[in-house]
Each structure stands twice: as structure tokens, then as C-alpha cells.
Design an enzyme around this catalytic site. Structure first.
Site, PDB file in Angstrom:
ATOM      1  N   GLU A   1       0.799  -1.095  -0.165  1.00  0.00           N
ATOM      2  CA  GLU A   1      -0.005  -0.028   0.027  1.00  0.00           C
ATOM      3  C   GLU A   1       0.867   1.249   0.061  1.00  0.00           C
ATOM      4  O   GLU A   1       0.575   2.304  -0.660  1.00  0.00           O
ATOM      5  CB  GLU A   1      -0.978   0.080   1.199  1.00  0.00           C
ATOM      6  CG  GLU A   1      -1.850   1.059   1.555  1.00  0.00           C
ATOM      7  CD  GLU A   1      -2.751   1.162   2.519  1.00  0.00           C
ATOM      8  OE1 GLU A   1      -2.744   0.088   3.452  1.00  0.00           O
ATOM      9  OE2 GLU A   1      -3.611   2.013   2.765  1.00  0.00           O
TER      10      GLU A   1
ATOM     11  N   ASP B   1     -12.626   1.080   1.189  1.00  0.00           N
ATOM     12  CA  ASP B   1     -11.993   0.870   2.439  1.00  0.00           C
ATOM     13  C   ASP B   1     -13.002   1.448   3.511  1.00  0.00           C
ATOM     14  O   ASP B   1     -13.836   1.398   3.402  1.00  0.00           O
ATOM     15  CB  ASP B   1     -10.526   1.804   2.236  1.00  0.00           C
ATOM     16  CG  ASP B   1      -9.463   0.982   2.889  1.00  0.00           C
ATOM     17  OD1 ASP B   1      -9.541  -0.044   3.631  1.00  0.00           O
ATOM     18  OD2 ASP B   1      -8.164   1.498   2.588  1.00  0.00           O
TER      19      ASP B   1
END
Ligand code: BEZ
Ligand code: FE2
Length: 419
Positions: A216, A318
Site C-alpha cells: 500500500e 476501504d
């Protein structure tokens, strides 16, 4: 009772993004399998006794799929620091306990409502604690429920493993065609390989979908490849964690996942082309969360990395710790602005496929496309005017759908009317 639902535009959400003008689907109430997809008038002639609904200005498409969402994070407002993953993680660690205080039930209920009201029928729910298990099982959503494991400290493995197994067992008692137990490895930097290996073995034996956050941040890449940078300091500060060397390289982490059948990797902002090829070889999907990625890492997933692969690119919101809301339509709108060098209309079609066909591929679901034999999960959006006028290319409607869609007038999940 046989039902026909039709609209001026039907987005089938197959690989070619086929659109039917005045199309429809037919299904039998209570049977979770689409019987026919085609021209509205032809379906009406074929099934003259069916109950009919038709919206001339509407768009009918598969119920959307939010492939990566954390329902448990949301008990905060303007709390975190953004702009760099390390700065964000430090702000999260500081406030971690306060985040799971009172009112978690209503936060989860609100998150579920946000899904339904954005036309989302299926979610890939990443659960850190299990607080969201019952509310999600009782919700109308189709849920792939990822019991997530985190913990790099070897002395905590026994405790964390027992906790994970008890959450998994509980989720198995709730299993149904709408609630699918699954496993998640938080990430290569945060999970001890003994624990990871145990979970991979279980997921392989039981055929559970498995998901992980992967590459990420640039900090994560530096840690995995050089055991240096932000995470070195992070682990020194984290009490009791003396893990000063990464457990894996990007490649060894991916190779460990090779037995998994339904593999999804979230973010992948810092993968190389070689790692993309390996993910492709593993049959894995990538899930991108554009607004979260902008806030935490100043980057959007580079589409060119997967151009020559068969990797499905799904999309998710998310959680609210890295977003302002969990509305997937807002996520699609933000994504339109993230790729200024791409053809706008083609991008819009691909984004809708990320939220349907590719979401289903990522989660291992039998929906995400309007096709005979697929689950009866669909959304019907109405508009004040048709999205395409006479003589215009139907494909321009994808962009206008993303720009203007707010709340579906109908949402069906598992053949049941939810809206
Ligand atoms: C841990 O619990 O070991 C951990 C948590 C967050 C980031 C990295 C490690
Ligand atoms: Fe996440």
C-alpha cells in the site's frame, strides 16, 4: 411468481460492457438465478403472465460490489492525519482504543445503510474484531466476511490465533449463500509468518476466499525489500516488537499465497510489473480504493501495471478511517478524476466493471453480471431524463451514470427487494 424488471438501458456488465437498449431480466421470485436477459418486449412476450416493472429513463445493472470495506472503523470525525502512510498510521495508533468505543453498533448499521443506498448488494467486509459479524449477517447484504489476522509479535501468536479461530468458528455458524466466511491476512509487514501459514492452510483446505493488504505504501516496499525506513522505527517503538527485519520479500509473500483459490490483494500501489505478473499467475485479483490511496499515499493504482495481464481490478471504499464516507458511487466519481490521461468514456465503463464483474471475480461470487444463471442481485436507478438521446452512442451512458447516480429506486439481493 415470475418477475420482469426492465429499463431504457441495461448494463449487462460482461467483459465487453454490452448495453441493451430497452432491455430486461426475468427471474422467479425466491430462486436466486436469472432466467433470461434480453429485450424487454421479447421477455414480456415470452412470459406473458410475469409481473412487470419498466423504467424508460432508468439504468438496470448488477447490484454493485464494494470489494473492500472496514465497517468497524467509523467512530471518529476529522481525527487522523493524512498525506503520508506513516503519518497516518502514527495518528491511528495514538487513537486506536478510542476508535472502538461506544456506539459501534450504530456505526456499523450506518455503514450498511450507506451500502444499500448506493446500490451495493455485496461487500468484502474486513473484520478486525468481529463486532460487525451479527449486524452484517442480519443485514440484507451479500457478505464475504473476512476474519482478519494481525500481529507481528511471536509471543502473541497463540492468543491471536485462538481469537481468530473463535471468530472464524462463529462466522461459520452464520454461513449461508448470503454470508460467506473468509480469511484475511492484514499485510506482509504486520503478520507473523507462523500465523500466516496456519491461515493459508485453513483457507486452502476449506476453500475460503483470502485477502490481504499488499504494498500500500512506499514505506512498506522499503521495509519488505530493505528492512529499513519508516517501519524500522515503527517496530522499534511498538512495545515488545523487536522484529527488525521483514518477514518476507514481496515475492516470498506472494508465493506463500499460491495455494489460495480466491485471492484478492488490496491497494498494490507499489507493486512492480514482475509482481503483477506473479499475481496474475496466482489467479489473484487486485482491489483498489482510490480515495483512501490518495489520502494516505498520494497515489492512484497505475492501470498500466495490469494492462497485459488477466488480473481483475475490483474497487472498494476501504473504511472511514481513510475516507470521508463509504459510498461506492462517490468512490467511482472520485476515480473518474484520478486518471486524466485516459479516455473518459472507456474509463467510466471499466470503473463500472470494477464495481460489478471484477468485484464478483475478486470475491468469488456468482453475481456482478446480468446473465442467465447468475444470482438475482440487481439495482435499478431512475433519472429525470434518459442518459442517451436518439442517435447517440449507448456507451456514453456509463460516464453519465457515474456522474448522476444517487440512490437506486430498486435494489434486489438474493431475489429479495431491499429497496
Ligand atoms: C502488530 O500488531 O504487530 C502491527 C499492527 C499494526 C501495524 C504493524 C504491526
Ligand atoms: Fe483496508
Amino acid at each position: 411468481m415470475l418477475q420482469i424488471f426492465g429499463a431504457g438501458l441495461v448494463f449487462k456488465c460482461d467483459e465487453n460492457f454490452s448495453i441493451i437498449h430497452n432491455g430486461a431480466i426475468a427471474f422467479e421470485e425466491g430462486q436466486d438465478s436469472i432466467i433470461k436477459v434480453g429485450d424487454y418486449k421479447e421477455l414480456c412476450a415470452l412470459y406473458p403472465h410475469a409481473q412487470r416493472t419498466f423504467l424508460p429513463n432508468g439504468v438496470l445493472l448488477p447490484a454493485l460490489i464494494n470489494a473492500h470495506i472496514h465497517f468497524e472503523f467509523g467512530a471518529h470525525f476529522a481525527e487522523f492525519s493524512y498525506g503520508d502512510f506513516g503519518v497516518w498510521l502514527d495518528s491511528l495508533m495514538q487513537k486506536r482504543d478510542a476508535l472502538l468505543g461506544d456506539g459501534i453498533e450504530s456505526i456499523i448499521t450506518q455503514g450498511i445503510k450507506e451500502q444499500v443506498e448506493a446500490g451495493v448488494g455485496s461487500v468484502g467486509a474486513i473484520s478486525s474484531y468481529g463486532n460487525d459479524m451479527l449486524p452484517l449477517a442480519k443485514s440484507p447484504l451479500r457478505v464475504v466476511y473476512f476474519n482478519e489476522a494481525i500481529g507481528s509479535n511471536p509471543s502473541a501468536i497463540d492468543f491471536l490465533y485462538k481469537n481468530l479461530i473463535s471468530r472464524l468458528e462463529e462466522s461459520k455458524t452464520l454461513a449461508s449463500s448470503r454470508f460467506i466466511p473468509a480469511l484475511a491476512l492484514h499485510s506482509p509487514y504486520s503478520l507473523h509468518p507462523i500465523m500466516a501459514q496456519k491461515l493459508i492452510t485453513i483457507a486452502t483446505q476449506e476453500n475460503y476466499p483470502l485477502s490481504a493488504h499488499f504494498l500500500e505504501s512506499s514505506h512498506e516496499r522499503e521495509w519488505l525489500t530493505q528492512s529499513s525506513g519508516y517501519f524500522k522505527g515503527f517496530f522499534q517503538r511498538l512495545a515488545g516488537l523487536e522484529s527488525l527485519k521483514s518477514f518476507y520479500t514481496p515475492q516470498s509473500f506472494l508465493e506463500m499465497l499460491s495455494p489460495i483459490k480466491h485471492l484478492s490483494l488490496t491497494h498494490c500501489l507499489y507493486i512492480t510489473e514482475e509482481e503483477a505478473r506473479l499475481i496474475d499467475k496466482l489467479g489473484g485479483a487486485i482491489i483498489t480504493c482510490p480515495r483512501s490511496n490518495r489520502l494516505l499515499n498520494n497515489r492512484f493504482f497505475p492501470h498500466k501495471l495490469i494492462r497485459h495481464t488477466d488480473i481483475p481490478l475490483a474497487i472498494g471504499t476501504d473504511g472511514k478511517s481513510s475516507n470521508n464516507n463509504v459510498n461506492l458511487l462517490d468512490e467511482l466519481r472520485a476515480s473518474l478524476y484520478a486518471y486524466p490521461n485516459e479516455d473518459m468514456n472507456k474509463l467510466a465503463c471499466r470503473l463500472i466493471l470494477s464495481a460489478t464483474l471484477y468485484g464478483a471475480k475478486a470475491l468469488g461470487l456468482n453475481n456482478g453480471t446480468l446473465q442467465e444463471g447468475k444470482s438475482v442481485d440487481f439495482a435499478l436507478f431512475d433519472f429525470i431524463k434518459p442518459l442517451v438521446s436518439q442517435g447517440e452512442a449507448l456507451s456514453r451512458s456509463a460516464l453519465h451514470f457515474i456522474l448522476h447516480s444517487q440512490k437506486p429506486s430498486r435494489l434486489y439481493i438474493n431475489t429479495k427487494a431491499v429497496l
